[in-house]
Design an enzyme around this catalytic site. Sequence first.
Site, PDB file in Angstrom:
ATOM      1  N   HIS A 138       0.874  -1.172   0.000  1.00 55.58           N
ATOM      2  CA  HIS A 138       0.000   0.000   0.000  1.00 55.58           C
ATOM      3  C   HIS A 138       0.911   1.222   0.000  1.00 55.58           C
ATOM      4  O   HIS A 138       2.100   1.124   0.286  1.00 55.58           O
ATOM      5  CB  HIS A 138      -0.948   0.003   1.220  1.00 55.58           C
ATOM      6  CG  HIS A 138      -0.263   0.196   2.530  1.00 55.58           C
ATOM      7  ND1 HIS A 138       0.407  -0.822   3.181  1.00 55.58           N
ATOM      8  CD2 HIS A 138      -0.139   1.293   3.307  1.00 55.58           C
ATOM      9  CE1 HIS A 138       0.911  -0.348   4.312  1.00 55.58           C
ATOM     10  NE2 HIS A 138       0.606   0.926   4.413  1.00 55.58           N
TER      11      HIS A 138
ATOM     12  N   HIS B 188       8.419   7.497  -5.169  1.00 52.55           N
ATOM     13  CA  HIS B 188       7.906   6.474  -6.082  1.00 52.55           C
ATOM     14  C   HIS B 188       8.713   5.172  -5.999  1.00 52.55           C
ATOM     15  O   HIS B 188       8.943   4.496  -7.003  1.00 52.55           O
ATOM     16  CB  HIS B 188       7.827   6.994  -7.519  1.00 52.55           C
ATOM     17  CG  HIS B 188       6.724   7.980  -7.696  1.00 52.55           C
ATOM     18  ND1 HIS B 188       6.880   9.311  -7.391  1.00 52.55           N
ATOM     19  CD2 HIS B 188       5.446   7.825  -8.103  1.00 52.55           C
ATOM     20  CE1 HIS B 188       5.732   9.934  -7.620  1.00 52.55           C
ATOM     21  NE2 HIS B 188       4.848   9.057  -8.050  1.00 52.55           N
TER      22      HIS B 188
END
Length: 136
Positions: A39, A80
Amino acid sequence: MVYLTRLEHFNAAHKLFNPAWSREKNEAVFGVCANENWHGHNYELFVTIKGHPDPDTGFLYDVKKLSVIIKEHVIDKLDHKNLNMDVDFMAGQLCSTENLAIGIWKQLEPHLPEQVKLHCIKLYETSRIYVEYFGE
């Protein structure tokens, strides 16, 4: 003493999972954060330094230079990325926000000039959950 804070942002994925525990225990302790498919969070990073202003500039430290240090040694490594798999300074430890804040401190502290000291890392995982670390 003056305190100066720079705010940065990064996005990253992780999961909370202790490999020494069963899947059931991980789910009981970490809930949905133990999701095997990971997540992510939109992290807000507050880096606070302290010191005395330079008499010639009135600045504690050039905030553009501070931003470059944070970007080079932290943001570029985290943004990221999968914190569990892609981040060298998180290897071998649980990727909690607490451990991440400590890791960020360790990444930044050696790269700051000696006229300032790192005072605090404040790391927001969500708008309602954050960690503060003072290097203790």
